[in-house]
Enzyme design. Structure first.
Site, mmCIF file in Angstrom:
data_model
loop_
_atom_site.group_PDB
_atom_site.id
_atom_site.type_symbol
_atom_site.label_atom_id
_atom_site.label_comp_id
_atom_site.label_asym_id
_atom_site.label_seq_id
_atom_site.Cartn_x
_atom_site.Cartn_y
_atom_site.Cartn_z
ATOM 1 N N ASP A 98 0.845 -14.513 -75.584
ATOM 2 C CA ASP A 98 1.514 -14.670 -74.284
ATOM 3 C C ASP A 98 2.223 -16.016 -74.227
ATOM 4 O O ASP A 98 1.885 -16.944 -74.978
ATOM 5 C CB ASP A 98 0.526 -14.519 -73.117
ATOM 6 C CG ASP A 98 -0.548 -15.614 -73.070
ATOM 7 O OD1 ASP A 98 -1.037 -16.029 -74.140
ATOM 8 O OD2 ASP A 98 -0.899 -16.045 -71.952
ATOM 9 N N ASP A 135 4.669 -22.635 -78.741
ATOM 10 C CA ASP A 135 3.438 -22.316 -77.983
ATOM 11 C C ASP A 135 3.454 -20.867 -77.556
ATOM 12 O O ASP A 135 3.963 -20.541 -76.502
ATOM 13 C CB ASP A 135 3.357 -23.276 -76.789
ATOM 14 C CG ASP A 135 2.074 -23.118 -75.990
ATOM 15 O OD1 ASP A 135 1.153 -22.449 -76.452
ATOM 16 O OD2 ASP A 135 2.022 -23.669 -74.865
ATOM 17 N N GLU A 168 -3.926 -16.550 -72.633
ATOM 18 C CA GLU A 168 -4.266 -17.967 -72.758
ATOM 19 C C GLU A 168 -3.598 -18.789 -71.669
ATOM 20 O O GLU A 168 -4.212 -19.680 -71.077
ATOM 21 C CB GLU A 168 -3.860 -18.508 -74.138
ATOM 22 C CG GLU A 168 -4.517 -19.837 -74.498
ATOM 23 C CD GLU A 168 -3.833 -21.064 -73.905
ATOM 24 O OE1 GLU A 168 -4.471 -22.124 -73.826
ATOM 25 O OE2 GLU A 168 -2.653 -20.971 -73.505
ATOM 26 N N GLU A 169 -2.347 -18.475 -71.389
ATOM 27 C CA GLU A 169 -1.592 -19.287 -70.425
ATOM 28 C C GLU A 169 -2.035 -19.046 -68.989
ATOM 29 O O GLU A 169 -1.574 -19.730 -68.067
ATOM 30 C CB GLU A 169 -0.086 -19.036 -70.570
ATOM 31 C CG GLU A 169 0.491 -19.367 -71.947
ATOM 32 C CD GLU A 169 0.508 -20.860 -72.269
ATOM 33 O OE1 GLU A 169 -0.060 -21.662 -71.520
ATOM 34 O OE2 GLU A 169 1.102 -21.212 -73.307
ATOM 35 N N HIS A 442 6.264 -25.360 -72.644
ATOM 36 C CA HIS A 442 6.202 -25.092 -71.192
ATOM 37 C C HIS A 442 7.484 -25.519 -70.465
ATOM 38 O O HIS A 442 7.577 -25.337 -69.262
ATOM 39 C CB HIS A 442 5.001 -25.762 -70.511
ATOM 40 C CG HIS A 442 3.670 -25.210 -70.936
ATOM 41 N ND1 HIS A 442 2.544 -25.283 -70.149
ATOM 42 C CD2 HIS A 442 3.278 -24.554 -72.050
ATOM 43 C CE1 HIS A 442 1.517 -24.723 -70.773
ATOM 44 N NE2 HIS A 442 1.935 -24.272 -71.946
HETATM 45 N N1 BES Z 1 -1.196 -24.779 -76.596
HETATM 46 C C1 BES Z 1 -1.457 -25.280 -75.293
HETATM 47 C C2 BES Z 1 -2.457 -26.425 -75.268
HETATM 48 C C3 BES Z 1 -2.108 -27.673 -76.033
HETATM 49 C C4 BES Z 1 -0.805 -28.000 -76.366
HETATM 50 C C5 BES Z 1 -3.124 -28.525 -76.377
HETATM 51 C C6 BES Z 1 -0.535 -29.165 -77.056
HETATM 52 C C7 BES Z 1 -2.855 -29.694 -77.046
HETATM 53 C C8 BES Z 1 -1.557 -30.007 -77.398
HETATM 54 C C9 BES Z 1 -1.961 -24.130 -74.425
HETATM 55 O O1 BES Z 1 -1.180 -22.971 -74.576
HETATM 56 C C10 BES Z 1 -1.861 -24.519 -72.992
HETATM 57 O O2 BES Z 1 -0.767 -24.637 -72.502
HETATM 58 N N2 BES Z 1 -2.983 -24.706 -72.324
HETATM 59 C C11 BES Z 1 -2.998 -24.957 -70.919
HETATM 60 C C12 BES Z 1 -4.334 -24.627 -70.336
HETATM 61 C C13 BES Z 1 -4.462 -23.231 -69.833
HETATM 62 C C14 BES Z 1 -5.802 -23.047 -69.166
HETATM 63 C C15 BES Z 1 -3.352 -22.788 -68.937
HETATM 64 C C16 BES Z 1 -2.755 -26.425 -70.654
HETATM 65 O O3 BES Z 1 -3.136 -27.290 -71.448
HETATM 66 O O4 BES Z 1 -2.164 -26.697 -69.618
HETATM 67 MN MN MN Z 2 -0.847 -22.540 -76.516
HETATM 68 MN MN MN Z 3 0.646 -23.250 -73.349
#
Ligand code: BES
Ligand code: MN
Ligand code: MN
Length: 475
Positions: A98, A135, A168-169, A442
């Site tokens: 996703d 991502d 995940e997102e 993002h």
């Molecule tokens: N891949 C990211 C997380 C990430 C990116 C960690 C770069 C370290 C470095 C993941 O897809 C993400 O966006 N996670 C969200 C959390 C989720 C609960 C929505 C975030 O970190 O905001």
């Molecule tokens: Mn991610």
């Molecule tokens: Mn992400």
């Protein structure tokens, strides 16, 4: 000597195979990227199915002997495996198909789901511009192609399982249930994820920490209807005025969060540990220039690297209410809203912090408004030690492909499921991320370097090889 020569030949065969097939690898990734699998927007639900099926098909083609779409209460989890010998170790690859919504769409130079390769300052070899390029479709797809590379060049050295989710997102709610109910199926010796970043293309690094998260939405209600701001202005609480005042009070003059108890459990690093952050190559000037800001801003007493990795934070992600259309409308809105995220560090429990926030936020509201706080997703932080076998195996892999050892770096982002993996599957996660901070995940114009994509595919098989050898030696 003989052994070394054979190893060398196998490895160069893999590198040659990647070089020969790179155009096709990129085309295959592009097909996956073209599917707008936006988990946050239910209008895209059918694309989620298409994307899940595409991942399953790619796994089968790469060499999985079993692939399935596991239904959940939300979007399906793609599972794949190839078990060559139960006595060998098992690597479990996790990723997500996703992506984030592409908004604001006007700020994209090319359409978000029509991938295009363009060069940038840090990606002179070109970068793939598209939502999900980094991502996580591009990074997740490296693992599928790495499986193909191994299978076409002598075979995998150990067992492999894949678990690729579609939520995940939006907080991985259904993955948690799936993991808890399938601990035997998912049994493994190490979890491998490429969903983070590295310092620079010539400074490889491995993520040894992730922050946790508490995410809440707040609603302030004043009068029971929108009011004329002349007839009522000054005489009743304006929910937007009140909300902004309450939000502003959540940080003090040192930029510390004011919620009572917020820092109680925070892991304080000693001076030796903090000294290590000074070793990480980082230019404050470049950082500021890249963002067009005159100065950084954050918690007093901590460096920028510390602020964005080992310190907890509170940020408003969105705030709305009242009239935002063209021209001016004189109105006091009945309601005002904000979405607030708190990034957490080891020992801070997401549930506890969310509760502390709720109690505090309700307590600071003046008479004349009511407050509703709705918790969204949460998750715990994660840390791993660079002396562990998992990190060491990964480190050897990077030495082979980058010619230097990776630096351990704690990241500021969150992958809440990682802490849960450790709790339920009792294994460590290695975060081999190949994205760069400047890849704009993002954001509009997200991209992923072609160099990074191919280097990832090349490095992953070395991890399998070293992990298998080191794991067997340790048994
Ligand atoms: N891949 C990211 C997380 C990430 C990116 C960690 C770069 C370290 C470095 C993941 O897809 C993400 O966006 N996670 C969200 C959390 C989720 C609960 C929505 C975030 O970190 O905001
Ligand atoms: Mn991610
Ligand atoms: Mn992400």
């Amino acid at each position: 000597m003989r052994y070394i020569r054979i190893q060398f030949n196998i490895m160069s065969a893999q590198a040659t195979y990647i070089e020969k097939n790179k155009k096709r690898f990129l085309e295959e990734l592009f097909s996956l990227i073209r599917i707008p699998s936006i988990s946050a927007d239910s209008n895209y639900a059918s694309y989620m199915q298409t994307a899940a099926q595409a991942v399953a098909d790619a796994l089968t083609i790469a060499g999985c002997t079993l692939t399935e779409l596991c239904p959940t209460a939300g979007y399906p989890i793609v599972y794949g495996e190839k078990i060559i010998d139960p006595s060998l170790p098992t690597v479990l690859v996790y990723g997500h198909y996703d992506v984030q919504p592409p908004d604001p769409i006007d700020l994209w130079d090319t359409p978000p789901f029509e991938p295009e390769i363009r060069t940038t300052d840090v990606h002179p070899e070109g970068a793939i511009f598209a939502r999900g390029a980094c991502d996580d479709k591009g990074q997740m797809f490296m693992h599928i192609k790495a499986l193909e590379v191994m299978e076409q060049n002598g075979g995998i050295p150990c067992n492999v399982k894949f678990m690729i989710e579609g939520e995940e997102e939006v907080g991985s709610d259904n993955l948690e249930t799936f993991v808890r109910e399938n601990t035997d199926k998912l049994a493994n010796d190490v979890i491998l994820i490429s969903d983070t970043g590295m310092l620079a293309n010539d400074i490889p690094s491995i993520t040894t920490g992730l922050r946790g998260m508490s995410y809440v939405e707040v609603e302030i209600t004043g009068p029971n209807r929108d009011l004329h701001s002349g007839l009522y202005g000054g005489a009743v609480a304006n929910p937007i005025n009140i909300l902004t005042k309450m939000v502003a009070s959540l940080h003090d003059e040192n930029n510390r969060v004011t919620i009572p108890g917020f820092y109680d459990k925070v892991e304080e690093l000693n001076s030796a540990e903090r000294k290590q952050f000074k070793q990480i190559p980082f230019s404050l000037e470049n950082y500021q220039n890249a963002l067009d800001i005159e100065s950084v801003y954050g918690e007093k007493g901590y460096s920028t690297i510390e602020r964005k990795s080992i310190r907890p934070t509170l940020d408003v992600n969105g705030i709305w209410g009242g009239y935002i259309g063209e021209g001016a409308k004189t109105v006091i809105a009945s309601k005002a809203y904000a979405k607030i995220s708190m990034r957490l560090v080891p020992n801070q429990k997401s549930e506890v912090i969310t509760k502390l926030f709720m109690d505090h936020f309700v307590s600071i509201a003046p008479k004349g408004v009511t407050v509703k706080v709705t918790p969204h997703h949460g998750g715990e932080a994660y840390v791993m030690h660079p002396d562990g076998l998992e990190f060491q195996a990964a480190s050897k892999a990077y030495v082979e492909t980058f010619g230097k050892a990776p630096i351990p770096v704690r990241d500021g982002g969150s992958i809440p499921i990682v802490a849960l993996f450790e709790e339920t599957l009792q294994s460590k996660t290695v975060l081999m991320g190949f994205g760069l901070d400047s890849d704009a995940i993002h954001s509009p114009n997200e991209h992923f370097g072609v160099f990074n994509f191919l280097k990832g595919i090349e490095t992953i098989p070395h991890f399998y090889k070293h992990f298998t050898t080191m794991h067997q030696a340790s048994q």
